[in-house]
Write an enzyme that holds these catalytic residues in place. Structure first.
Site, short mmCIF file in Angstrom:
data_model
loop_
_atom_site.label_atom_id
_atom_site.label_comp_id
_atom_site.label_asym_id
_atom_site.label_seq_id
_atom_site.Cartn_x
_atom_site.Cartn_y
_atom_site.Cartn_z
N LYS A 1 111.29 85.97 7.78
CA LYS A 1 110.26 85.17 8.04
C LYS A 1 108.95 85.87 7.87
CE LYS A 1 108.12 82.22 12.02
NZ LYS A 1 108.44 81.98 13.35
N LYS B 1 112.04 81.80 5.59
CA LYS B 1 110.99 80.75 6.35
C LYS B 1 109.60 81.29 6.25
CE LYS B 1 110.10 79.39 11.45
NZ LYS B 1 110.40 79.33 12.58
N ASP C 1 113.59 84.00 17.15
CA ASP C 1 112.55 84.58 16.25
C ASP C 1 112.08 85.57 16.80
OD1 ASP C 1 113.19 81.83 15.34
OD2 ASP C 1 111.44 81.63 14.39
#
Length: 317
Positions: free
Chosen positions: A217, A253, A154
């Site tokens: 995300k 996400k 991430d």
């Protein structure tokens, strides 16, 4: 373990015309998002099924300055056994796990050993959460996390590139991070609460997908504003637009701010309506959450027994 059966997002050459063509009707997006919770209500077995699906798509996360190996091991145990065995047996899903475990780079070896390959280990890298450390160190952190067993990374984007409209710089940095990930899947954190407008969110989504992000995300979870339904609608529509352009499916996400079971169902309903059933799998959707799991477990206990238990009985690690 394999993250997906889908082909990786190879990205596209940077095209400023794609960025300039972005349009977002903010009032309409806000109205659409506001209407969703009132229009979606699930009961009994249907609710339990959706909540179990939500568990399978949680990145169970600990990103605290006081993380210890013991805490990470306990969280990994919870990820592998997210709900009491008797409740899982009652709903017919005895082998249910969360989608992944998400930790700082320092805790990657601990998590890899603890999950024993049953679920992916995700590492937050690139100077999380601000993304302001020297760029060569951000790339090196990615490479070290992958070398130590993380199969998902991430990353955080440089928000200044969005706020100043330097889309080519955002593309170049993201593409280099994608290359540093090697075989690991990359989730690009946009920190949407700091981008100012839904139009900026849409543009940043398109640029990071063109640069090869496998997921986009919302947040680090450290911003004042994290995942919201209008932002999610905007990012899902960017994913749909990118698939039409490139043929690649990119995951989504939402992270931070999704802590209640009813909210998880609302997000999944939006996902189903905007992107379709294929995104209702862990390889294309994740919740970035920790407290969410406890509330879902509490709701499943009520479904099985007819009684609510105290929230402290469902600790998450």
């Amino acid at each position: 373990m394999s993250n997906t059966e889908l082909p990786r997002n190879d990205g596209l050459a940077f095209d400023p015309a794609v960025v300039e063509a972005v349009r977002v009707n903010t009032p309409a997006s806000q109205r659409r998002a506001a209407s969703l919770p009132a229009r979606r209500s699930l009961k009994k077995d249907h609710q339990a099924a959706w909540l179990a699906r939500a568990i399978s798509m949680i990145d169970l996360t600990t990103l605290s300055g006081d993380d210890t190996p013991g805490r990470v091991k306990r969280l990994c145990a919870k990820a592998l056994q997210p709900v009491r065995p008797d409740l899982l047996e009652a709903i017919g899903l005895p082998d249910l796990t969360t989608g992944a475990i998400c930790v700082y780079h320092e805790m990657v070896p601990v998590a890899v050993e603890a999950v024993r390959g049953r679920i992916p280990v995700a590492a937050v890298s690139t100077g999380f959460p601000a993304g302001l450390s020297p760029f060569d160190l951000r790339l090196a952190e990615i490479e070290r996390s992958v070398a130590e067993g993380a199969t998902e990374i991430d990353i955080v984007i440089s928000r200044r590139h969005v706020l100043t409209g330097n889309w080519a710089a955002l593309y170049d940095e993201t593409a280099q991070m994608r290359a540093a990930c090697g075989p690991a899947h990359m989730k690009a954190i946009l920190a949407t609460g700091e981008l100012g407008t839904l139009k900026n969110v849409m543009k940043a989504s398109m640029v990071t997908m063109m640069a090869g992000s496998d997921f986009i995300k919302t947040s680090t979870g450290k911003e004042a504003v994290n995942a919201t339904l209008p932002v999610s609608l905007t990012m899902m529509r960017a994913i749909r637009t990118y698939e039409a352009m490139s043929g690649f499916k990119v995951g989504y996400k939402p992270a931070g701010g999704v802590s209640k079971a009813k909210d998880a169902v609302t997000y999944l309903a939006l996902l189903k309506e905007e992107l379709g059933d294929r995104w209702l799998r862990p390889d294309l959707f994740r919740f970035g959450a920790s407290s969410l799991l406890g509330d879902i477990e509490r709701q499943l206990e009520h479904h099985v027994t007819g009684r609510y238990s105290a929230s402290y009985r469902h600790a998450v690690g």
